[in-house]
Write a protein that holds these residues in place. Structure first.
Motif, PDB file in Angstrom:
ATOM      1  N   ALA A 180       0.844  -1.195   0.000  1.00 48.15           N
ATOM      2  CA  ALA A 180       0.000   0.000   0.000  1.00 48.15           C
ATOM      3  C   ALA A 180       0.881   1.248   0.000  1.00 48.15           C
ATOM      4  N   LEU A 181       0.258   2.395  -0.174  1.00 41.83           N
ATOM      5  CA  LEU A 181       0.995   3.652  -0.324  1.00 41.83           C
ATOM      6  C   LEU A 181       1.908   3.933   0.853  1.00 41.83           C
ATOM      7  N   VAL A 182       1.462   3.608   2.057  1.00 44.85           N
ATOM      8  CA  VAL A 182       2.283   3.801   3.257  1.00 44.85           C
ATOM      9  C   VAL A 182       2.162   2.577   4.149  1.00 44.85           C
ATOM     10  N   GLU A 191      -7.144   5.778  -1.352  1.00 41.20           N
ATOM     11  CA  GLU A 191      -5.999   6.246  -2.129  1.00 41.20           C
ATOM     12  C   GLU A 191      -4.734   5.430  -1.840  1.00 41.20           C
ATOM     13  N   GLU A 192      -4.612   4.911  -0.630  1.00 38.14           N
ATOM     14  CA  GLU A 192      -3.475   4.037  -0.325  1.00 38.14           C
ATOM     15  C   GLU A 192      -3.528   2.770  -1.174  1.00 38.14           C
ATOM     16  N   ARG A 214      -3.540   4.326  -5.571  1.00 39.78           N
ATOM     17  CA  ARG A 214      -2.369   4.970  -6.148  1.00 39.78           C
ATOM     18  C   ARG A 214      -1.248   4.003  -6.524  1.00 39.78           C
ATOM     19  N   PRO A 215      -0.921   3.005  -5.707  1.00 37.66           N
ATOM     20  CA  PRO A 215       0.165   2.104  -6.100  1.00 37.66           C
ATOM     21  C   PRO A 215      -0.094   1.312  -7.380  1.00 37.66           C
ATOM     22  N   THR A 254      -6.097  15.481  -2.843  1.00 30.54           N
ATOM     23  CA  THR A 254      -4.648  15.515  -2.618  1.00 30.54           C
ATOM     24  C   THR A 254      -4.317  16.307  -1.359  1.00 30.54           C
ATOM     25  N   ARG A 292       0.080  11.475   4.231  1.00 24.52           N
ATOM     26  CA  ARG A 292       0.394  10.542   3.149  1.00 24.52           C
ATOM     27  C   ARG A 292       1.203  11.249   2.060  1.00 24.52           C
ATOM     28  N   ARG A 312       2.301  13.035  -5.150  1.00 25.75           N
ATOM     29  CA  ARG A 312       3.223  13.046  -6.287  1.00 25.75           C
ATOM     30  C   ARG A 312       3.854  14.426  -6.456  1.00 25.75           C
TER      31      ARG A 312
END
Length: 216
Positions: A33-35, A118-119, A122-123, A181, A189, A192
């Motif tokens: 995941a994103l984080v 979004e986590e 986004r990846p 965002t 988080r 970009r």
């Protein structure tokens, strides 16, 4: 916002996320995941836990974890992972229309599905498609509260301008960007390069770092 209207937004965003990730291949679900340390599958299982737990169940879990909230969350994920990603996603789908809220303000539940969504998205390059008004409503709440995230503290001294929702919050050095965002940045988080602009953008991004703590 009326409670019924807020639940409608939560259910809509849970459904949106489900429909967006349903085409993912089994191996994609194992993408980080994103984080944090969770995979995409574990993150969707975490959202299932949040949607399923009643206050009584949440309290039992927290007490049995001796108030170790990371342990509490990890157990919630472990008990909602299926034998396959399809099973995990099916359990999430069954929880979409739930109206349980274990703890905390209901607006935080909307933020939870947007941020964790979004986590997940986004990846693997899935466009959010979250309505700007929904993201802006959530952004305004997070900019006023330090609940689970230091979002209010991150917003301090900054003028947040959601350029897709005609929303301006606060005063100070300006940060421009889409409402979703800006919400991600307030929640700590990563975003970009170039998604946020303005004289305060670097400040907000720096405050989003995992080690950042507000000055008391």
């Amino acid at each position: 916002m009326a409670r019924s209207a807020l639940w409608s937004l939560i259910h809509a965003e849970r459904r949106r996320l489900h429909d967006q990730v349903r085409p993912l291949a089994a191996e994609q679900w194992q993408t980080p995941a994103l984080v944090g340390s969770w995979t995409l599958e574990e993150t969707i299982a975490h959202l299932t836990a949040g949607a399923e737990q009643s206050m009584a169940a949440w309290l039992r879990s927290v007490f049995s974890a001796r108030f170790d909230f990371e342990r509490h969350k990890e157990r919630g994920v472990a008990t909602r992972i299926g034998a396959t990603p399809d099973e995990t996603l099916a359990r999430y789908e069954r929880a979409i229309r739930n109206t349980r809220r274990a703890a905390g303000p209901l607006m935080a539940a909307l933020g939870e599905v947007l941020i964790h969504g979004e986590e997940i998205r986004r990846p693997v390059g899935i466009a959010a498609q979250v309505p700007a008004d929904t993201a802006a409503t959530t952004l305004r709440w997070f900019a006023r509260h330090d609940f689970t995230e230091y979002s209010r503290s991150r917003a301090k001294g900054l003028r947040l301008v959601a350029d897709d929702a005609d929303t301006v919050i606060g005063g100070g050095d300006e940060v421009y960007g889409p409402a979703l965002t800006l919400l991600l940045a307030l929640a700590g988080r990563p975003v970009r390069p170039g998604e946020l602009r303005g004289s305060g953008a670097a400040v907000l991004i720096d405050r989003g770092g995992a080690e950042w703590k507000p000055q008391r």
